[in-house]
Design an enzyme around this catalytic site. Structure first.
Site, PDB file in Angstrom:
ATOM      1  N   GLU A   1     -10.333 -57.882  88.402  1.00  0.00           N
ATOM      2  CA  GLU A   1     -11.106 -56.657  88.186  1.00  0.00           C
ATOM      3  C   GLU A   1     -11.896 -56.731  86.885  1.00  0.00           C
ATOM      4  O   GLU A   1     -13.015 -56.206  86.796  1.00  0.00           O
ATOM      5  CB  GLU A   1     -10.183 -55.437  88.174  1.00  0.00           C
TER       6      GLU A   1
ATOM      7  N   ARG B   1     -15.937 -56.338  87.403  1.00  0.00           N
ATOM      8  CA  ARG B   1     -16.472 -55.061  86.927  1.00  0.00           C
ATOM      9  C   ARG B   1     -17.061 -55.176  85.524  1.00  0.00           C
ATOM     10  O   ARG B   1     -18.189 -54.733  85.281  1.00  0.00           O
ATOM     11  CB  ARG B   1     -15.381 -53.985  86.964  1.00  0.00           C
TER      12      ARG B   1
ATOM     13  N   ASP C   1     -11.277 -61.888 101.172  1.00  0.00           N
ATOM     14  CA  ASP C   1     -12.698 -61.594 101.364  1.00  0.00           C
ATOM     15  C   ASP C   1     -13.678 -62.291 100.432  1.00  0.00           C
ATOM     16  O   ASP C   1     -14.512 -63.094 100.855  1.00  0.00           O
ATOM     17  CB  ASP C   1     -12.913 -60.076 101.331  1.00  0.00           C
TER      18      ASP C   1
ATOM     19  N   GLU D   1     -18.663 -51.376 101.360  1.00  0.00           N
ATOM     20  CA  GLU D   1     -18.901 -52.569 102.171  1.00  0.00           C
ATOM     21  C   GLU D   1     -19.812 -52.348 103.365  1.00  0.00           C
ATOM     22  O   GLU D   1     -20.602 -53.240 103.732  1.00  0.00           O
ATOM     23  CB  GLU D   1     -17.569 -53.160 102.625  1.00  0.00           C
TER      24      GLU D   1
END
Length: 482
Positions: free
Chosen positions: A106, A110, A238, A386
């Site tokens: 993260e 981010r 993913d 998404e």
């Protein structure tokens, strides 16, 4: 916070046909401004605002993640960001509160992605210097016997630390560092970041798996062994596959490693994971695979794959990949229009052509399936991007205005059901038009959801796919830049 209502140059001098697009883009921009004002008023300096109770949340290091995650969207939209810059100028990447550990994944997508993108868009050295500072904070995660990073870094001990999955590292996490670390090495002229991130790809490429090109989602960073059989394009797997393709695009064909790995994964996916639904041959789903068997279920996160296939179709001039991407995107959009709020659920299932169902379904789920070709397994919505992300790629690749209409429908639903007195909240149940809010406004709502929506109604030269590649948090990085 002062606001400058200026349009990017690519949105000026629009034709009458595009005037509605300008209106829609402005509405999305105004939604961003509305939500950011709420954050500014009630949670400035904290990670996120809780937009129902107007309280704060600090689940992402306590470094003001909303400020950094939203910054490049502000730049793209033409919103003044001096307060954000001043905050970043004074930010220290040290332990805040009781938490001494930070999550590597993260923090990379981010914070580091946001800072690098802000630098790419502005050439303001502050953002590059902060990127370098943060990159150095993250390097201890790679100090394992294999070079596979741990899930966390202990900021006090300056060492890698075990993540929430114990001794396991996650495929999507170890494989979603490479775009950011490559760009950081290029911009800083320091090869260490890319060297560390590239080693992970080299290790994985050498491994043989039961499904060629597809990797189990958990790996032990201390011995390099997989600890599960679960394979998925959804959460935990993913963005590893996402980044293989995007690394190929970023290096501009200088090596075939990434595209070879991606194509092997996709070829196996087409053979083993692409499913239709019983009675709905027009729908295209991606199953998961575990213990040699398909799991006939998907999550909202998996819907990024439509856009990934479309991006590949564009760059590889491959019609089959383009069509696969369009079909997956349409199937994911169908999960939106099939709920009472017309907002898609976090999780959903279906019945395979041979009648396989991964979980027992009740009467209401059967009724939903009969009508729409899917049933809800997790009814929550956390402002995820998404589906609009894949719709963005569908529009950019085909220029078909129906995808703009799909995006506008989604935005209207979010505006109707998620808007609070100070921002936007996720929903607990998308099947219920009186659903409670979950009191969470994730920073990716600014970074991804609103950015993709805005760009769908902007001139395609704004963040052109020929010049930019998005990290998994939708932070654009220049292709081939040095």
């Amino acid at each position: 916070m002062s606001i400058v209502y200026t349009q990017p140059s690519s949105l000026q001098n629009v034709s009458s046909l595009e005037s509605s697009n300008q209106f829609r883009a402005n509405e999305i921009k105004n939604a961003f401004i509305y939500a950011f004002k709420g954050y500014r008023k009630y949670a400035w300096g904290h990670d996120e605002v809780q937009p129902v109770t107007n309280t704060t949340s600090d689940n992402y290091n306590g470094w003001g993640v909303t400020i950094i995650d939203s910054l490049d969207t502000m730049i793209i939209m033409g919103i003044e960001y001096n307060d954000s810059r001043e905050f970043i100028k004074n930010l220290k990447f040290t332990a805040k509160g009781s938490s001494k550990k930070i999550g590597v994944f993260e923090t990379v997508i981010r914070y580091l992605g946001g800072l690098l993108s802000a630098y790419e868009l502005t050439k303001d050295d502050l953002f590059l210097n902060k990127s370098i500072e943060l990159g150095n904070v993250l390097l201890p995660a790679f100090d394992t016997p294999t070079g596979i990073p741990t899930g966390m870094v202990d900021l006090v001990k300056k060492k890698g630390a075990l993540g929430v999955n114990g001794r396991n590292s996650v495929l999507a996490e170890i494989g979603t560092l490479q775009l950011e670390f490559r760009r950081l090495s290029e911009l800083s002229k320091n090869p260490i970041y890319l060297k560390k991130a590239q080693k992970v790809i080299d290790i994985l490429q050498r491994k043989c798996t039961k499904l060629p090109g597809l990797y189990p989602v958990f790996i032990n960073p201390y011995n390099g062994r997989f600890t599960t059989t679960l394979v998925t394009w959804g959460g935990l797997g993913d963005s590893f596959y996402e980044y293989l393709l995007k690394q190929h695009i970023m290096v501009q064909n200088k090596t075939s490693q990434y595209i070879d790995m991606w194509m092997l994964a996709v070829n196996t996916t087409m053979k083993k994971l692409v499913y239709t639904a019983k009675g709905f041959s027009n729908l295209t789903y991606l199953v998961q695979w575990e213990n040699g068997q398909p799991l006939v279920e998907m999550g909202h996160l998996t819907c990024f794959a439509g856009g990934n296939f479309l991006l590949a179709g564009k760059f590889l001039n491959n019609t089959s990949l383009t069509n696969l991407g369009l079909n997956v995107t349409a199937t994911c959009y169908n999960t939106y229009i099939g709920t009472n709020t017309t907002i898609g659920p976090e999780g959903f299932g279906w019945i395979s052509p041979s009648g396989v169902i991964s979980s027992k379904i009740n009467k209401s789920q059967k009724a939903m399936y009969k009508k729409h070709g899917f049933f809800v397994t997790d009814a929550s919505y956390i402002l995820r991007p998404e589906v609009v992300e894949s719709i963005f790629y569908a529009y950019r690749v085909t220029h078909d205005p129906k995808y703009q209409d799909w995006a506008w429908n989604i935005f209207k639903s979010i505006n109707k059901f998620c808007k609070t007195s100070t921002g936007f909240s996720g929903l607990k149940d998308v099947t219920n038009i009186t659903s409670d809010w979950n009191n969470s406004q994730q920073s990716f709502f600014f970074a991804e959801t609103l950015k993709y929506l805005y760009l769908i109604f902007s001139n395609t030269s704004l963040i052109s796919l020929d010049e930019w590649v998005f990290n998994t948090e939708a932070h654009p990085l220049r292709i081939g830049g040095g």
